[in-house]
Design an enzyme around this catalytic site. Structure first.
Site, PDB file in Angstrom:
ATOM      1  N   ASN A 120       0.846  -1.196   0.000  1.00 22.54           N
ATOM      2  CA  ASN A 120       0.000   0.000   0.000  1.00 22.54           C
ATOM      3  C   ASN A 120       0.881   1.245   0.000  1.00 22.54           C
ATOM      4  O   ASN A 120       2.103   1.144   0.007  1.00 22.54           O
ATOM      5  CB  ASN A 120      -0.952  -0.021   1.207  1.00 22.54           C
ATOM      6  CG  ASN A 120      -0.181  -0.079   2.512  1.00 22.54           C
ATOM      7  OD1 ASN A 120       0.570   0.826   2.845  1.00 22.54           O
ATOM      8  ND2 ASN A 120      -0.341  -1.178   3.250  1.00 22.54           N
TER       9      ASN A 120
ATOM     10  N   PRO B  51      -3.052 -11.847  10.522  1.00 26.78           N
ATOM     11  CA  PRO B  51      -3.417 -11.619  11.926  1.00 26.78           C
ATOM     12  C   PRO B  51      -3.509 -10.119  12.199  1.00 26.78           C
ATOM     13  O   PRO B  51      -2.762  -9.341  11.597  1.00 26.78           O
ATOM     14  CB  PRO B  51      -2.244 -12.236  12.701  1.00 26.78           C
ATOM     15  CG  PRO B  51      -1.130 -12.352  11.728  1.00 26.78           C
ATOM     16  CD  PRO B  51      -1.727 -12.441  10.360  1.00 26.78           C
TER      17      PRO B  51
ATOM     18  N   PHE C 143      -3.925   3.253  15.083  1.00 26.61           N
ATOM     19  CA  PHE C 143      -4.186   4.305  14.117  1.00 26.61           C
ATOM     20  C   PHE C 143      -5.365   3.877  13.250  1.00 26.61           C
ATOM     21  O   PHE C 143      -5.560   2.678  13.022  1.00 26.61           O
ATOM     22  CB  PHE C 143      -2.955   4.552  13.230  1.00 26.61           C
ATOM     23  CG  PHE C 143      -2.086   5.660  13.746  1.00 26.61           C
ATOM     24  CD1 PHE C 143      -1.404   5.528  14.940  1.00 26.61           C
ATOM     25  CD2 PHE C 143      -1.972   6.856  13.040  1.00 26.61           C
ATOM     26  CE1 PHE C 143      -0.623   6.556  15.430  1.00 26.61           C
ATOM     27  CE2 PHE C 143      -1.191   7.896  13.516  1.00 26.61           C
ATOM     28  CZ  PHE C 143      -0.510   7.747  14.708  1.00 26.61           C
TER      29      PHE C 143
HETATM   30  O1  C5P Z   1      -8.563  -2.318  11.065  1.00 30.18           O
HETATM   31  P1  C5P Z   1      -7.631  -1.301  10.519  1.00 30.18           P
HETATM   32  O2  C5P Z   1      -6.590  -1.891   9.588  1.00 30.18           O
HETATM   33  O3  C5P Z   1      -8.253  -0.091   9.937  1.00 30.18           O
HETATM   34  O4  C5P Z   1      -6.859  -0.771  11.827  1.00 30.18           O
HETATM   35  C1  C5P Z   1      -5.745   0.061  11.756  1.00 30.18           C
HETATM   36  C2  C5P Z   1      -4.909  -0.152  12.981  1.00 30.18           C
HETATM   37  O5  C5P Z   1      -4.725  -1.544  13.200  1.00 30.18           O
HETATM   38  C3  C5P Z   1      -3.506   0.398  12.820  1.00 30.18           C
HETATM   39  O6  C5P Z   1      -3.066   0.810  14.109  1.00 30.18           O
HETATM   40  C4  C5P Z   1      -2.713  -0.784  12.320  1.00 30.18           C
HETATM   41  O7  C5P Z   1      -1.328  -0.676  12.657  1.00 30.18           O
HETATM   42  C5  C5P Z   1      -3.373  -1.928  13.038  1.00 30.18           C
HETATM   43  N1  C5P Z   1      -3.384  -3.191  12.294  1.00 30.18           N
HETATM   44  C6  C5P Z   1      -2.676  -4.272  12.775  1.00 30.18           C
HETATM   45  N2  C5P Z   1      -2.701  -5.483  12.133  1.00 30.18           N
HETATM   46  C7  C5P Z   1      -3.427  -5.637  11.017  1.00 30.18           C
HETATM   47  C8  C5P Z   1      -4.171  -4.553  10.495  1.00 30.18           C
HETATM   48  C9  C5P Z   1      -4.133  -3.346  11.163  1.00 30.18           C
HETATM   49  O8  C5P Z   1      -1.999  -4.119  13.796  1.00 30.18           O
HETATM   50  N3  C5P Z   1      -3.429  -6.797  10.396  1.00 30.18           N
END
Ligand code: C5P
Length: 411
Positions: A211, A306, A324
């Site tokens: 991304n 995960p 975040f």
């Molecule tokens: O659910 P979403 O991806 O929008 O959430 C964003 C937050 O979750 C960020 O703090 C990101 O670092 C964390 N995240 C994570 N593991 C993932 C996806 C997102 O720790 N697989």
């Protein structure tokens, strides 16, 4: 302990009469525990000798010539820019302030100001009419908007015989202002783990899914935590951002790597800040050989990665956990839902999709939410925003640790 203890400070001296106070400033910064290196402009040398500043700083003085091969081989201007925790220009003349405002880089000090990631402060010193001139006012406003701190000027009688604003503040006051800039070392001795950057999910040996995250915000957060006195570990996906000083970096590629690195470190962590844009899905299978373009259509099956943040929040002894949320719409509602669903202590939400803030940009704005409240951190550079965010995290982390200790004492 002074917040200047063990800090690395560059004192920039430009060509104003107040340069006679610079040696005293250097001496007082060292008394407060800082290591000081001095950079002089050519005009500064008309007012004070490099030898004096060398004697008080205990380091040879960096002079204005950018193209001096000997000086560059000892410590290049980029190394010097990276070395510093702060750059304080005292005195800062009207001319030097104007050059900074326009981003000129024609000598060592002006180049450093562009190249450094450190905090930059100026202590203006000039005739009162020059200070009040619209050009100077506008230049100072530009610097302040970019996050440069402006110390003073003080008012009073001036070397030119006039009276008014334009005097460089006394060295003791400058030391206090610089010390305040470093804050209260609110995270002294606290162990902070930060994730940053994107992850890359391999499809075959030459292709991956990723991304647009640049890693800039996560790196700025790691750096701000280190500035606040924390022991920082940064688990970073692939980025082009230079590693921050005083931070242990663990480079990773994929979400699974990042998960593994974080779970290994988390038991030894007081605060976890998940800034990384972790890929939600990865290809179900990795093709050992490059996929050939034989068919008109290609389907790649993805499986879920995960959720690292949730895993940290559910670990045996969870740290204070901050996530975040990058959202294109309904920022507050989506962020609050995420805060509750992931069981974390705090979330920082920002809008993405606009070209000038967010993922790749140097600026950002954040909405921070905890279980009780919502607060807006206004738009500013990612560096400044990261410092403000770290202050907010430190306040909430301290409040939570104190209330835990009180509960324990009452048992
Ligand atoms: O659910 P979403 O991806 O929008 O959430 C964003 C937050 O979750 C960020 O703090 C990101 O670092 C964390 N995240 C994570 N593991 C993932 C996806 C997102 O720790 N697989």
């Amino acid at each position: 302990m002074s917040s200047l203890s063990q800090k690395r400070i560059i004192v920039g001296v430009t060509g104003g009469i107040a340069a006679y106070k610079s040696p005293d400033l250097v001496r007082r910064l060292r008394d407060a525990g800082a290591t000081v290196r001095v950079v002089m402009t050519a005009n500064a040398e008309q007012f004070i000798t490099p030898l004096t500043l060398q004697a008080v700083s205990d380091h040879s003085v960096h002079r204005s010539n950018l193209l001096d091969a000997d000086a560059e081989s000892a410590m290049s201007h980029i190394q010097l820019a990276r070395w510093a925790d702060a750059v304080l220009i005292a005195p800062a003349t009207a001319d030097f302030i104007a050059r900074m405002a326009h981003g000129l880089a024609d000598d060592l000090l002006s180049t450093l100001c562009l190249a450094t990631e450190a905090r930059v402060a100026v202590a203006p010193s000039m005739n009162q009419r020059m200070w009040q001139h619209a050009a100077t006012r506008e230049n100072v406003a530009v610097l302040a908007k970019r996050g440069v701190s402006v110390f003073g000027p003080a008012s009073g009688s001036q070397a030119c015989g006039e009276t008014g604003p334009g005097r460089m503040p006394e060295p003791t006051e400058l030391v206090e202002s610089l010390s305040a800039l470093f804050g209260s070392q609110a995270l002294g001795g606290v162990k902070v783990l930060v994730t940053a950057g994107p992850t890359q999910e391999a499809i075959d040996p030459v292709r991956n899914i990723t991304n647009r995250s640049s890693g800039k915000m996560g790196y700025a957060v790691a750096r701000a935590a280190a500035e606040a006195g924390a022991d920082v570990v940064l688990v970073s996906g692939p980025t082009h951002v230079p590693y921050p000083e005083k931070v242990r970096v663990i480079p990773v590629i994929s979400a699974l790597h990042m998960h593994q690195a974080v779970m290994t470190e988390v038991a030894n962590t007081d605060i976890f800040i998940g800034v990384a844009a972790v890929a939600d899905y990865r290809p179900a299978e990795f093709h050992q050989q490059k996929i050939k373009k034989t068919n008109d259509q290609l389907t790649i099956k993805l499986v879920k990665n995960p959720d690292i943040l949730t895993a940290v929040a559910k670990s045996v002894k969870p740290p204070f956990t901050v996530g975040f949320a990058a959202e294109t719409e309904n920022l507050e509602a989506h962020a609050r839902e995420k805060l509750m669903r992931k069981g974390i202590d705090m979330i920082a939400a920002n809008r993405v999709g606009d070209a000038d803030v967010g993922l790749e940009s140097d600026e950002n704005e954040l909405l921070i939410l905890d279980r009780m409240d919502t607060k807006r951190l206004p738009r500013s550079s990612k560096r400044q925003l990261a410092r403000n965010l770290i202050e907010e995290i430190a306040t909430r982390y301290c409040a939570k640790s104190t209330s835990k200790n009180i509960r324990r004492a009452h048992r």
